[in-house]
Write a protein that holds these residues in place. Structure first.
Motif, PDB file in Angstrom:
ATOM      1  N   VAL A 151      11.905  80.952 -22.908  1.00 24.13           N
ATOM      2  CA  VAL A 151      11.889  79.500 -23.042  1.00 24.13           C
ATOM      3  C   VAL A 151      13.246  78.994 -22.575  1.00 24.13           C
ATOM      4  O   VAL A 151      14.282  79.395 -23.125  1.00 24.13           O
ATOM      5  N   ALA A 152      13.254  78.142 -21.553  1.00 23.60           N
ATOM      6  CA  ALA A 152      14.509  77.697 -20.937  1.00 23.60           C
ATOM      7  C   ALA A 152      14.592  76.184 -20.936  1.00 23.60           C
ATOM      8  O   ALA A 152      13.576  75.481 -20.890  1.00 23.60           O
ATOM      9  N   GLY A 153      15.815  75.690 -20.974  1.00 25.37           N
ATOM     10  CA  GLY A 153      16.053  74.255 -20.893  1.00 25.37           C
ATOM     11  C   GLY A 153      17.261  73.959 -20.025  1.00 25.37           C
ATOM     12  O   GLY A 153      18.234  74.718 -20.026  1.00 25.37           O
ATOM     13  N   THR A 154      17.199  72.873 -19.263  1.00 24.78           N
ATOM     14  CA  THR A 154      18.323  72.437 -18.434  1.00 24.78           C
ATOM     15  C   THR A 154      18.513  70.934 -18.617  1.00 24.78           C
ATOM     16  O   THR A 154      17.585  70.216 -19.011  1.00 24.78           O
ATOM     17  N   ALA A 155      19.709  70.447 -18.326  1.00 26.56           N
ATOM     18  CA  ALA A 155      20.006  69.020 -18.451  1.00 26.56           C
ATOM     19  C   ALA A 155      20.968  68.602 -17.351  1.00 26.56           C
ATOM     20  O   ALA A 155      21.925  69.331 -17.046  1.00 26.56           O
ATOM     21  N   HIS A 156      20.697  67.440 -16.759  1.00 31.77           N
ATOM     22  CA  HIS A 156      21.546  66.863 -15.713  1.00 31.77           C
ATOM     23  C   HIS A 156      21.779  65.384 -16.026  1.00 31.77           C
ATOM     24  O   HIS A 156      20.858  64.693 -16.495  1.00 31.77           O
ATOM     25  N   GLN A 157      22.986  64.889 -15.735  1.00 34.35           N
ATOM     26  CA  GLN A 157      23.322  63.489 -15.980  1.00 34.35           C
ATOM     27  C   GLN A 157      24.096  62.917 -14.807  1.00 34.35           C
ATOM     28  O   GLN A 157      24.967  63.579 -14.239  1.00 34.35           O
ATOM     29  N   ASP A 158      23.779  61.659 -14.450  1.00 37.93           N
ATOM     30  CA  ASP A 158      24.529  60.961 -13.413  1.00 37.93           C
ATOM     31  C   ASP A 158      24.131  59.484 -13.440  1.00 37.93           C
ATOM     32  O   ASP A 158      23.022  59.142 -13.876  1.00 37.93           O
ATOM     33  N   VAL A 159      25.036  58.625 -12.979  1.00 39.47           N
ATOM     34  CA  VAL A 159      24.678  57.216 -12.832  1.00 39.47           C
ATOM     35  C   VAL A 159      23.709  57.075 -11.667  1.00 39.47           C
ATOM     36  O   VAL A 159      23.682  57.910 -10.753  1.00 39.47           O
ATOM     37  N   ALA A 160      22.891  56.040 -11.699  1.00 35.05           N
ATOM     38  CA  ALA A 160      21.946  55.770 -10.624  1.00 35.05           C
ATOM     39  C   ALA A 160      22.426  54.564  -9.825  1.00 35.05           C
ATOM     40  O   ALA A 160      22.989  53.607 -10.372  1.00 35.05           O
ATOM     41  N   GLY A 161      22.197  54.597  -8.506  1.00 35.75           N
ATOM     42  CA  GLY A 161      22.549  53.476  -7.637  1.00 35.75           C
ATOM     43  C   GLY A 161      21.414  52.457  -7.591  1.00 35.75           C
ATOM     44  O   GLY A 161      20.239  52.826  -7.489  1.00 35.75           O
ATOM     45  N   LEU A 162      21.766  51.186  -7.649  1.00 36.98           N
ATOM     46  CA  LEU A 162      20.790  50.098  -7.620  1.00 36.98           C
ATOM     47  C   LEU A 162      21.007  49.275  -6.357  1.00 36.98           C
ATOM     48  O   LEU A 162      22.150  48.965  -5.998  1.00 36.98           O
ATOM     49  N   GLY A 163      19.927  48.911  -5.697  1.00 40.04           N
ATOM     50  CA  GLY A 163      20.027  48.095  -4.484  1.00 40.04           C
ATOM     51  C   GLY A 163      18.882  47.107  -4.396  1.00 40.04           C
ATOM     52  O   GLY A 163      17.742  47.437  -4.719  1.00 40.04           O
ATOM     53  N   ILE A 164      19.186  45.863  -3.943  1.00 38.04           N
ATOM     54  CA  ILE A 164      18.145  44.842  -3.777  1.00 38.04           C
ATOM     55  C   ILE A 164      18.361  44.102  -2.462  1.00 38.04           C
ATOM     56  O   ILE A 164      19.488  43.997  -1.955  1.00 38.04           O
ATOM     57  N   SER A 165      17.277  43.631  -1.910  1.00 36.73           N
ATOM     58  CA  SER A 165      17.295  42.745  -0.736  1.00 36.73           C
ATOM     59  C   SER A 165      16.285  41.639  -1.015  1.00 36.73           C
ATOM     60  O   SER A 165      15.081  41.915  -1.107  1.00 36.73           O
ATOM     61  N   VAL A 166      16.786  40.378  -1.158  1.00 35.58           N
ATOM     62  CA  VAL A 166      15.945  39.266  -1.596  1.00 35.58           C
ATOM     63  C   VAL A 166      15.909  38.188  -0.509  1.00 35.58           C
ATOM     64  O   VAL A 166      16.961  37.681  -0.101  1.00 35.58           O
ATOM     65  N   PRO A 167      14.727  37.810  -0.034  1.00 37.03           N
ATOM     66  CA  PRO A 167      14.617  36.783   1.014  1.00 37.03           C
ATOM     67  C   PRO A 167      14.996  35.380   0.490  1.00 37.03           C
ATOM     68  O   PRO A 167      14.915  35.100  -0.708  1.00 37.03           O
ATOM     69  N   HIS A 168      15.394  34.539   1.419  1.00 34.54           N
ATOM     70  CA  HIS A 168      15.568  33.112   1.119  1.00 34.54           C
ATOM     71  C   HIS A 168      14.175  32.522   0.932  1.00 34.54           C
ATOM     72  O   HIS A 168      13.266  32.797   1.711  1.00 34.54           O
ATOM     73  N   PRO A 169      13.956  31.712  -0.113  1.00 33.00           N
ATOM     74  CA  PRO A 169      12.606  31.187  -0.344  1.00 33.00           C
ATOM     75  C   PRO A 169      12.159  30.134   0.675  1.00 33.00           C
ATOM     76  O   PRO A 169      10.962  29.804   0.705  1.00 33.00           O
ATOM     77  N   LEU A 170      13.090  29.628   1.514  1.00 33.03           N
ATOM     78  CA  LEU A 170      12.726  28.571   2.462  1.00 33.03           C
ATOM     79  C   LEU A 170      12.939  28.953   3.916  1.00 33.03           C
ATOM     80  O   LEU A 170      12.275  28.387   4.801  1.00 33.03           O
ATOM     81  N   TYR A 171      13.840  29.884   4.200  1.00 31.02           N
ATOM     82  CA  TYR A 171      14.183  30.231   5.575  1.00 31.02           C
ATOM     83  C   TYR A 171      13.914  31.721   5.816  1.00 31.02           C
ATOM     84  O   TYR A 171      14.243  32.561   4.978  1.00 31.02           O
ATOM     85  N   PHE A 172      13.355  32.018   6.979  1.00 38.93           N
ATOM     86  CA  PHE A 172      13.148  33.403   7.363  1.00 38.93           C
ATOM     87  C   PHE A 172      14.453  34.041   7.819  1.00 38.93           C
ATOM     88  O   PHE A 172      15.362  33.355   8.305  1.00 38.93           O
ATOM     89  N   ASN A 173      14.520  35.357   7.684  1.00 37.53           N
ATOM     90  CA  ASN A 173      15.671  36.157   8.134  1.00 37.53           C
ATOM     91  C   ASN A 173      16.980  35.679   7.514  1.00 37.53           C
ATOM     92  O   ASN A 173      18.026  35.639   8.169  1.00 37.53           O
ATOM     93  N   ALA A 174      16.905  35.298   6.257  1.00 35.67           N
ATOM     94  CA  ALA A 174      18.117  34.867   5.545  1.00 35.67           C
ATOM     95  C   ALA A 174      18.221  35.618   4.210  1.00 35.67           C
ATOM     96  O   ALA A 174      18.654  35.062   3.197  1.00 35.67           O
ATOM     97  N   SER A 175      17.819  36.856   4.205  1.00 38.04           N
ATOM     98  CA  SER A 175      17.883  37.666   2.982  1.00 38.04           C
ATOM     99  C   SER A 175      19.322  38.005   2.629  1.00 38.04           C
ATOM    100  O   SER A 175      20.207  38.058   3.506  1.00 38.04           O
ATOM    101  N   ASP A 176      19.547  38.238   1.371  1.00 38.22           N
ATOM    102  CA  ASP A 176      20.861  38.693   0.921  1.00 38.22           C
ATOM    103  C   ASP A 176      20.686  39.984   0.135  1.00 38.22           C
ATOM    104  O   ASP A 176      19.654  40.203  -0.516  1.00 38.22           O
ATOM    105  N   ASP A 177      21.717  40.849   0.189  1.00 33.53           N
ATOM    106  CA  ASP A 177      21.670  42.157  -0.453  1.00 33.53           C
ATOM    107  C   ASP A 177      22.740  42.258  -1.535  1.00 33.53           C
ATOM    108  O   ASP A 177      23.778  41.592  -1.481  1.00 33.53           O
ATOM    109  N   ASP A 178      22.481  43.151  -2.495  1.00 33.06           N
ATOM    110  CA  ASP A 178      23.485  43.481  -3.493  1.00 33.06           C
ATOM    111  C   ASP A 178      23.252  44.917  -3.953  1.00 33.06           C
ATOM    112  O   ASP A 178      22.108  45.405  -3.973  1.00 33.06           O
TER     113      ASP A 178
END
Length: 278
Positions: free
Chosen positions: A116-143
């Motif tokens: 019977v074996a057990g392992t454990a790993h820990q690390d922060v996760a990277g978060l990414g978003i790309s959100v369009p402008h609600p009125l104009y095309f090709n005006a998305s912003d990222d974070d």
């Protein structure tokens, strides 16, 4: 009388040679008997040594290298007929491992074991978003951002294996093993990324910022396989120490930000610990 004396001397010499030959044969037979007795005694000692070593118990602590060092989960959405995206990148750096197992030898060389074996790993996760402008095309912003705390992957596994004893002496033992494995993986996953968006009504200005995230633990199970070897050194007939190398692979399905995803489990474990035989 010289001739009889000479003859007597000649007969006496032949008799002495026969005696010497008989003595030599007796010595050879004695040597053979001693050799057989010594061999039987050695075999008996070896049989007795094998007899009390039919069972064993191992306890190990060590390091674990995950089957995959990183993976990504992504999801898309639509705002004003334009596609946006959200992604989470997870890392599985080197972690810790623990296992306990035992087995039984049906013969001096062949047996079966379970661990019977057990392992454990820990690390922060990277978060990414790309959100369009609600009125104009090709005006998305990222974070981009990272989680405030490290996310955990914990894996448990049952390893069942036939065992071959490749080397066996009173102080040294080498075992080889391999067989099926049943895995249970518990992964802490990001379930939602929340953000603020500020945009302009009359131009293409658009700014998004990740504000927080939600996470929970998801569980997946599945079958796989493993193989490895164990080197043990004993201080006496019962107690020793040893090191084990096990390579395992499997696959489980875990619900993630992008839905149900197939993830690799297992990896490489190197451990060191206590050995008992009886």
């Amino acid at each position: 009388y010289s001739a009889p004396v000479a003859t007597g001397v000649a007969r006496g010499g032949a008799t002495g040679g026969l005696v010497i030959q008989r003595v030599q044969r007796m010595v050879r037979w004695a040597a053979m008997v001693v050799g057989v007795v010594v061999g039987l005694a050695a075999s008996a000692r070896e049989a007795r040594a094998q007899a009390w070593e039919k069972g064993w118990l191992d306890v190990n602590f060590g390091v674990a290298i995950a089957a995959e060092s990183e993976f990504t989960s992504a999801r898309s959405f639509v705002i004003a007929q334009e596609i946006g995206a959200v992604a989470v990148a997870y890392g599985l750096p080197r972690g810790g491992s623990f296992d306990v197992g035992g087995g039984y030898l049906f013969t001096p060389r062949v047996g079966v074991g379970i661990s019977v074996a057990g392992t454990a790993h820990q690390d922060v996760a990277g978060l990414g978003i790309s959100v369009p402008h609600p009125l104009y095309f090709n005006a998305s912003d990222d974070d981009v951002d990272v989680t405030a705390e490290a996310l955990t992957r914990a894996e448990g596994a049952w390893h069942l294996h036939p065992v071959l004893v490749a080397v066996q002496t009173p102080r040294l033992r080498v075992r080889l093993f391999g067989g099926p494995s049943y895995f249970r993986a518990e992964q802490e996953v990001v379930t939602q990324i929340r953000y603020d968006q500020v945009f302009q009504l009359f131009n293409r200005g658009n700014v998004v910022n990740i504000t927080r995230y939600d996470s929970e633990k998801e569980v997946g199970t599945g079958w796989g396989f493993h193989a490895g070897g164990d080197l043990s050194v004993f201080f006496n007939r019962v107690v020793g120490v040893g090191t084990v190398l096990r390579i395992s692979r499997g696959q489980v399905t875990i619900a993630d930000y992008g839905g149900d995803e197939d993830r690799k489990v297992g990896g490489t474990q190197i451990g060191f610990g206590l050995r008992l035989r009886f």
